[in-house]
Design a protein around this motif. Structure first.
Motif, PDB file in Angstrom:
ATOM      1  N   LEU A  44       1.292  -1.388  -0.187  1.00  8.39           N
ATOM      2  CA  LEU A  44       0.180   0.307   0.000  1.00  8.39           C
ATOM      3  C   LEU A  44       0.784   1.060  -0.163  1.00  8.39           C
ATOM      4  O   LEU A  44       0.952   2.148  -0.915  1.00  8.39           O
ATOM      5  CB  LEU A  44      -0.981   0.018   1.634  1.00  8.39           C
ATOM      6  CG  LEU A  44      -2.114  -1.353   0.871  1.00  8.39           C
ATOM      7  CD1 LEU A  44      -2.133  -1.225   2.855  1.00  8.39           C
ATOM      8  CD2 LEU A  44      -3.439  -0.902   0.176  1.00  8.39           C
ATOM      9  N   ARG A  45       1.987   1.470   0.931  1.00 11.78           N
ATOM     10  CA  ARG A  45       2.787   2.437   0.795  1.00 11.78           C
ATOM     11  C   ARG A  45       3.785   2.895  -0.554  1.00 11.78           C
ATOM     12  O   ARG A  45       3.471   4.089  -0.800  1.00 11.78           O
ATOM     13  CB  ARG A  45       3.551   2.036   1.716  1.00 11.78           C
ATOM     14  CG  ARG A  45       4.637   3.736   1.854  1.00 11.78           C
ATOM     15  CD  ARG A  45       3.608   4.019   3.067  1.00 11.78           C
ATOM     16  NE  ARG A  45       4.786   6.105   2.454  1.00 11.78           N
ATOM     17  CZ  ARG A  45       4.044   6.987   1.691  1.00 11.78           C
ATOM     18  NH1 ARG A  45       3.003   6.428   1.054  1.00 11.78           N
ATOM     19  NH2 ARG A  45       4.477   8.264   1.718  1.00 11.78           N
ATOM     20  N   ARG A  46       3.811   1.609  -0.928  1.00  6.56           N
ATOM     21  CA  ARG A  46       4.109   1.682  -2.434  1.00  6.56           C
ATOM     22  C   ARG A  46       3.688   2.761  -3.696  1.00  6.56           C
ATOM     23  O   ARG A  46       3.858   2.597  -4.114  1.00  6.56           O
ATOM     24  CB  ARG A  46       5.356   0.119  -2.688  1.00  6.56           C
ATOM     25  CG  ARG A  46       5.739  -0.145  -2.474  1.00  6.56           C
ATOM     26  CD  ARG A  46       6.701  -1.877  -1.956  1.00  6.56           C
ATOM     27  NE  ARG A  46       7.248  -1.902  -1.455  1.00  6.56           N
ATOM     28  CZ  ARG A  46       9.006  -1.932  -2.012  1.00  6.56           C
ATOM     29  NH1 ARG A  46       9.281  -0.892  -2.531  1.00  6.56           N
ATOM     30  NH2 ARG A  46       9.756  -2.167  -0.849  1.00  6.56           N
ATOM     31  N   ALA A  47       2.421   2.258  -3.306  1.00 13.26           N
ATOM     32  CA  ALA A  47       1.810   3.143  -4.073  1.00 13.26           C
ATOM     33  C   ALA A  47       1.142   4.133  -3.948  1.00 13.26           C
ATOM     34  O   ALA A  47      -0.090   5.145  -4.401  1.00 13.26           O
ATOM     35  CB  ALA A  47      -0.129   1.694  -3.765  1.00 13.26           C
ATOM     36  N   GLY A  48       1.190   4.786  -2.770  1.00 14.52           N
ATOM     37  CA  GLY A  48       1.593   6.102  -2.694  1.00 14.52           C
ATOM     38  C   GLY A  48       0.656   6.323  -1.015  1.00 14.52           C
ATOM     39  O   GLY A  48      -0.146   7.501  -0.600  1.00 14.52           O
ATOM     40  N   VAL A  49      -0.449   5.176  -0.510  1.00 10.16           N
ATOM     41  CA  VAL A  49      -1.404   5.436   0.581  1.00 10.16           C
ATOM     42  C   VAL A  49      -0.164   5.766   1.627  1.00 10.16           C
ATOM     43  O   VAL A  49       0.292   5.183   1.802  1.00 10.16           O
ATOM     44  CB  VAL A  49      -2.200   4.205   0.766  1.00 10.16           C
ATOM     45  CG1 VAL A  49      -3.043   3.705   1.760  1.00 10.16           C
ATOM     46  CG2 VAL A  49      -2.966   3.716  -1.070  1.00 10.16           C
ATOM     47  N   GLN A  50      -1.111   6.020   2.415  1.00  9.24           N
ATOM     48  CA  GLN A  50      -0.671   6.943   3.876  1.00  9.24           C
ATOM     49  C   GLN A  50      -1.234   5.080   4.430  1.00  9.24           C
ATOM     50  O   GLN A  50      -2.001   5.233   4.967  1.00  9.24           O
ATOM     51  CB  GLN A  50      -1.753   8.057   4.242  1.00  9.24           C
ATOM     52  CG  GLN A  50      -1.707   8.909   3.158  1.00  9.24           C
ATOM     53  CD  GLN A  50       0.204   9.547   2.913  1.00  9.24           C
ATOM     54  OE1 GLN A  50       0.825   9.516   3.888  1.00  9.24           O
ATOM     55  NE2 GLN A  50       0.173   9.430   1.632  1.00  9.24           N
ATOM     56  N   VAL A  51      -0.923   4.983   5.027  1.00 11.18           N
ATOM     57  CA  VAL A  51       0.156   3.880   6.124  1.00 11.18           C
ATOM     58  C   VAL A  51      -0.184   3.923   7.268  1.00 11.18           C
ATOM     59  O   VAL A  51       1.361   4.064   7.749  1.00 11.18           O
ATOM     60  CB  VAL A  51       0.316   2.124   5.563  1.00 11.18           C
ATOM     61  CG1 VAL A  51       0.529   1.325   6.265  1.00 11.18           C
ATOM     62  CG2 VAL A  51      -0.168   2.134   4.191  1.00 11.18           C
ATOM     63  N   THR A  52      -0.906   3.674   8.584  1.00  5.65           N
ATOM     64  CA  THR A  52      -0.619   3.748   9.800  1.00  5.65           C
ATOM     65  C   THR A  52      -1.298   1.760  10.912  1.00  5.65           C
ATOM     66  O   THR A  52      -1.491   1.163   9.968  1.00  5.65           O
ATOM     67  CB  THR A  52      -1.960   4.272  10.615  1.00  5.65           C
ATOM     68  OG1 THR A  52      -1.336   5.735  10.005  1.00  5.65           O
ATOM     69  CG2 THR A  52      -1.705   4.793  11.936  1.00  5.65           C
ATOM     70  N   VAL A  53      -0.413   1.409  10.774  1.00  7.31           N
ATOM     71  CA  VAL A  53       0.009   0.330  12.039  1.00  7.31           C
ATOM     72  C   VAL A  53       0.188   0.123  13.236  1.00  7.31           C
ATOM     73  O   VAL A  53       0.872   0.603  13.983  1.00  7.31           O
ATOM     74  CB  VAL A  53       1.052  -0.438  11.514  1.00  7.31           C
ATOM     75  CG1 VAL A  53       0.833  -2.196  12.218  1.00  7.31           C
ATOM     76  CG2 VAL A  53       1.630  -1.045  10.441  1.00  7.31           C
ATOM     77  N   TYR A  54      -1.560  -0.832  13.813  1.00 13.79           N
ATOM     78  CA  TYR A  54      -1.560  -0.465  15.477  1.00 13.79           C
ATOM     79  C   TYR A  54      -0.688  -2.003  15.826  1.00 13.79           C
ATOM     80  O   TYR A  54      -1.706  -2.856  15.629  1.00 13.79           O
ATOM     81  CB  TYR A  54      -2.814  -0.613  15.652  1.00 13.79           C
ATOM     82  CG  TYR A  54      -3.321   1.082  15.019  1.00 13.79           C
ATOM     83  CD1 TYR A  54      -3.688   2.311  16.102  1.00 13.79           C
ATOM     84  CD2 TYR A  54      -3.697   1.240  13.680  1.00 13.79           C
ATOM     85  CE1 TYR A  54      -4.347   3.159  15.356  1.00 13.79           C
ATOM     86  CE2 TYR A  54      -4.225   2.607  12.926  1.00 13.79           C
ATOM     87  CZ  TYR A  54      -4.272   3.372  14.212  1.00 13.79           C
ATOM     88  OH  TYR A  54      -4.789   4.518  13.250  1.00 13.79           O
ATOM     89  N   ASP A  55      -0.278  -1.987  16.844  1.00 10.48           N
ATOM     90  CA  ASP A  55      -0.182  -3.107  17.211  1.00 10.48           C
ATOM     91  C   ASP A  55       0.531  -2.776  19.157  1.00 10.48           C
ATOM     92  O   ASP A  55       0.038  -2.702  19.224  1.00 10.48           O
ATOM     93  CB  ASP A  55       1.464  -3.955  16.782  1.00 10.48           C
ATOM     94  CG  ASP A  55       1.193  -5.150  17.349  1.00 10.48           C
ATOM     95  OD1 ASP A  55       1.174  -6.284  15.939  1.00 10.48           O
ATOM     96  OD2 ASP A  55       2.300  -5.540  17.826  1.00 10.48           O
ATOM     97  N   ARG A  56      -0.146  -4.070  19.436  1.00 16.07           N
ATOM     98  CA  ARG A  56       0.029  -4.344  20.732  1.00 16.07           C
ATOM     99  C   ARG A  56       1.202  -4.791  20.886  1.00 16.07           C
ATOM    100  O   ARG A  56       1.570  -3.901  22.674  1.00 16.07           O
ATOM    101  CB  ARG A  56      -0.703  -5.598  21.386  1.00 16.07           C
ATOM    102  CG  ARG A  56      -0.386  -6.946  20.778  1.00 16.07           C
ATOM    103  CD  ARG A  56      -1.648  -8.075  21.654  1.00 16.07           C
ATOM    104  NE  ARG A  56      -1.947  -8.771  20.242  1.00 16.07           N
ATOM    105  CZ  ARG A  56      -3.088  -9.090  20.238  1.00 16.07           C
ATOM    106  NH1 ARG A  56      -3.407 -10.205  21.726  1.00 16.07           N
ATOM    107  NH2 ARG A  56      -4.255  -9.400  19.144  1.00 16.07           N
ATOM    108  N   TYR A  57       2.475  -5.144  21.044  1.00 14.53           N
ATOM    109  CA  TYR A  57       3.136  -5.554  21.710  1.00 14.53           C
ATOM    110  C   TYR A  57       4.370  -3.668  20.935  1.00 14.53           C
ATOM    111  O   TYR A  57       4.214  -2.999  20.231  1.00 14.53           O
ATOM    112  CB  TYR A  57       4.114  -6.545  20.601  1.00 14.53           C
ATOM    113  CG  TYR A  57       3.693  -7.935  20.815  1.00 14.53           C
ATOM    114  CD1 TYR A  57       4.062  -8.215  22.214  1.00 14.53           C
ATOM    115  CD2 TYR A  57       3.011  -8.873  20.272  1.00 14.53           C
ATOM    116  CE1 TYR A  57       3.957  -9.476  22.743  1.00 14.53           C
ATOM    117  CE2 TYR A  57       2.514  -9.568  20.669  1.00 14.53           C
ATOM    118  CZ  TYR A  57       2.970  -9.611  21.743  1.00 14.53           C
ATOM    119  OH  TYR A  57       2.257 -11.888  22.119  1.00 14.53           O
ATOM    120  N   ASP A  58       5.439  -3.815  22.260  1.00 15.61           N
ATOM    121  CA  ASP A  58       6.827  -2.603  22.167  1.00 15.61           C
ATOM    122  C   ASP A  58       7.276  -2.810  21.032  1.00 15.61           C
ATOM    123  O   ASP A  58       7.932  -1.982  20.114  1.00 15.61           O
ATOM    124  CB  ASP A  58       6.870  -2.753  22.460  1.00 15.61           C
ATOM    125  CG  ASP A  58       7.863  -3.951  23.352  1.00 15.61           C
ATOM    126  OD1 ASP A  58       7.408  -4.965  23.102  1.00 15.61           O
ATOM    127  OD2 ASP A  58       8.958  -3.300  24.011  1.00 15.61           O
TER     128      ASP A  58
END
Length: 477
Positions: free
Chosen positions: A167-181
């Motif tokens: 998605l990022r290579r296609a120019g989309v803004q990406v946010t990843v949420y994760d429970r770990y540090d």
């Protein structure tokens, strides 16, 4: 000239990279295989028969162009080989290390079927990509043009990260949420360093961060942020949480101190490898040093646990599995590595209960294989009167994983699940029952392989891009 580089399987035997001596490797968490030298990589790649119907490619979940990059490697065209490998696989350096090639590409190699020994596909894949990193051929993520749309990805494991990359290579803004540090999911905290050194994973995380992917870590969806808030913030959402709920065992004494979950044990060990301070390790709760360790289970997670216990200095390590060697789900290569390192496998045995308030032993039932079940595998049956007690100071339960109840945890009543509790998603588009929400990986499939999660993530990214583009097309019309 090119043809002379190939078809060497009749004159050159299969040869893996040198494996570190078991007595040496059992004292640390470094990977057990050395790198191929350039000449050997080219020589082993040249064993490929370039067959007309490449079963290795067919049986790879990503359908990697294996014969093509083997040929390029044999010809010394390594940068091109890497570029071909990267076209279909977001993380070839990881798959080259942890994929069960003996069950996938290598297990279906045509020359293996003819008795010449399979091509060492995984080792060459690892060599190609490691060389690409060393030579600077792994380029930063630089979209040709940024887009205004944003996608929220819940889960920073292989499926989520593969989608984030595409998605990022296609120019989309990406946010990843994760429970770990730390990002990476089970690649970071589940798989031990002797199979996948953490620097390898962190390189890809850094590439994604440098490419503009935002990571929101230590974030429990449903507690720190609501699912609806994520939906409201983004144009589309991808669920890639994996499955982290450990399967339990109903048996007398199962709540005794010293009986622990595999995920807790492996996460603790991997945190120690990062240099973290972990109280449960210091107190001995999740530390096998000097203990008689019994691991219950026969999958790859069980193999990770027994081999970790050896490296922590366990007094003895035994693995109980209710079927025999031929019917276990884990990689036979991992079983062989574990045996070399001193692990004892107790086949056809299952726990009946546990003794001691602090565990002192496992009450074991001896089993035999009976008639096949619905899956075609022989069902284990108890041999009456053959019970015995296996002494143990630490018991690790590696019985597999189940999905968490996401609709309940997230208050997402519209999110449909299957009768197994996995998220119901279209197997082609990965769309769920909620518009604009997609799901991939183990939370859809159940506990599976990293390579399948990568495939799902890449496919879902394509579907999300179509979804994001569709409103603009409708408006234009």
């Amino acid at each position: 000239m090119a043809k002379q580089m190939m078809l060497k399987f009749v004159s050159v035997d299969r040869d893996m990279p040198e494996k570190r001596d078991a007595n040496v490797r059992r004292t640390d968490f470094h990977e057990i295989y050395a790198e191929f030298a350039h000449e050997k990589a080219a020589q082993q790649a040249g064993r490929c028969s370039q067959c007309g119907v490449p079963y290795c490619q067919t049986h790879c979940p990503l359908h990697n162009n294996i014969p093509d990059w083997l040929k390029l490697t044999a010809e010394g065209r390594l940068q091109e080989a890497y570029e071909v490998a990267q076209q279909t696989n977001t993380f070839p350096e990881i798959c080259g290390r942890i994929c069960p090639q003996d069950r996938l590409c290598e297990g279906n190699c045509v020359i293996e079927q003819s008795g010449h020994g399979t091509v060492t596909i995984g080792a060459v894949e690892k060599y190609i990509t490691d060389t690409a990193f060393d030579m600077g051929w792994v380029k930063p993520i630089k979209p040709a043009e940024d887009r205004a749309e944003s996608v929220g990805i819940i889960g920073a494991g292989p499926g989520g990260l593969a989608a984030a990359d595409a998605l990022r290579r296609a120019g989309v803004q990406v946010t990843v949420y994760d429970r770990y540090d730390r990002a990476g999911g089970l690649m970071t905290y589940g798989i031990p360093g002797f199979k996948l050194e953490k620097e390898v994973v962190m390189k890809r995380i850094t590439q994604l961060e440098d490419g503009g992917v935002e990571f929101v870590l230590n974030c429990n969806v449903g507690e720190d942020i609501s699912f609806e808030a994520i939906r409201g913030k983004h144009d589309a959402v991808l669920i890639a949480t994996g499955v982290y709920k450990s399967r339990g065992l109903q048996a007398p004494g199962v709540g005794a101190q010293g009986i622990v979950r595999a995920i807790d044990y492996l996460t603790c060990s991997n945190r120690i490898s990062f240099g973290d301070e972990v109280e449960e390790y210091d107190t001995g709760e999740l530390n096998a040093k000097g203990k008689r360790v019994v691991v219950i289970g026969g999958g790859d997670t069980a193999m990770d646990c027994v081999r970790t216990a050896v490296r922590q200095g366990a007094k003895s390590v035994k693995c109980l599995y209710r079927r025999d060697r031929d019917n276990m789900p884990g990689s036979q290569r991992e079983v062989a590595n574990a045996e070399e390192e001193g692990v004892e496998f107790v086949w056809l045995s299952a726990p009946k209960g546990f003794s001691g308030d602090t565990v002192e032993g496992v009450m074991v039932q001896r089993m035999r294989l009976g008639a096949p079940d619905a899956s075609g595998r022989q069902s284990p049956e108890v041999i009456e009167g053959a019970d015995y007690v296996e002494d143990a100071d630490l018991v690790i339960m590696a019985l597999g994983f189940e999905p968490e109840d996401l609709p309940k945890l997230w208050g997402a009543d519209g999110l449909e699940v299957t009768r197994w509790g996995t998220v119901l998603a279209d197997f082609r588009t990965h769309a769920t029952s909620i518009e604009g929400v997609y799901a991939v990986g183990d939370i859809v499939r159940g506990a599976s392989l990293v390579v399948w999660a990568i495939r799902d993530g890449r496919e879902a990214a394509e579907s999300i891009l179509e979804y994001l583009t569709a409103p603009a097309q409708v408006a234009a019309e």
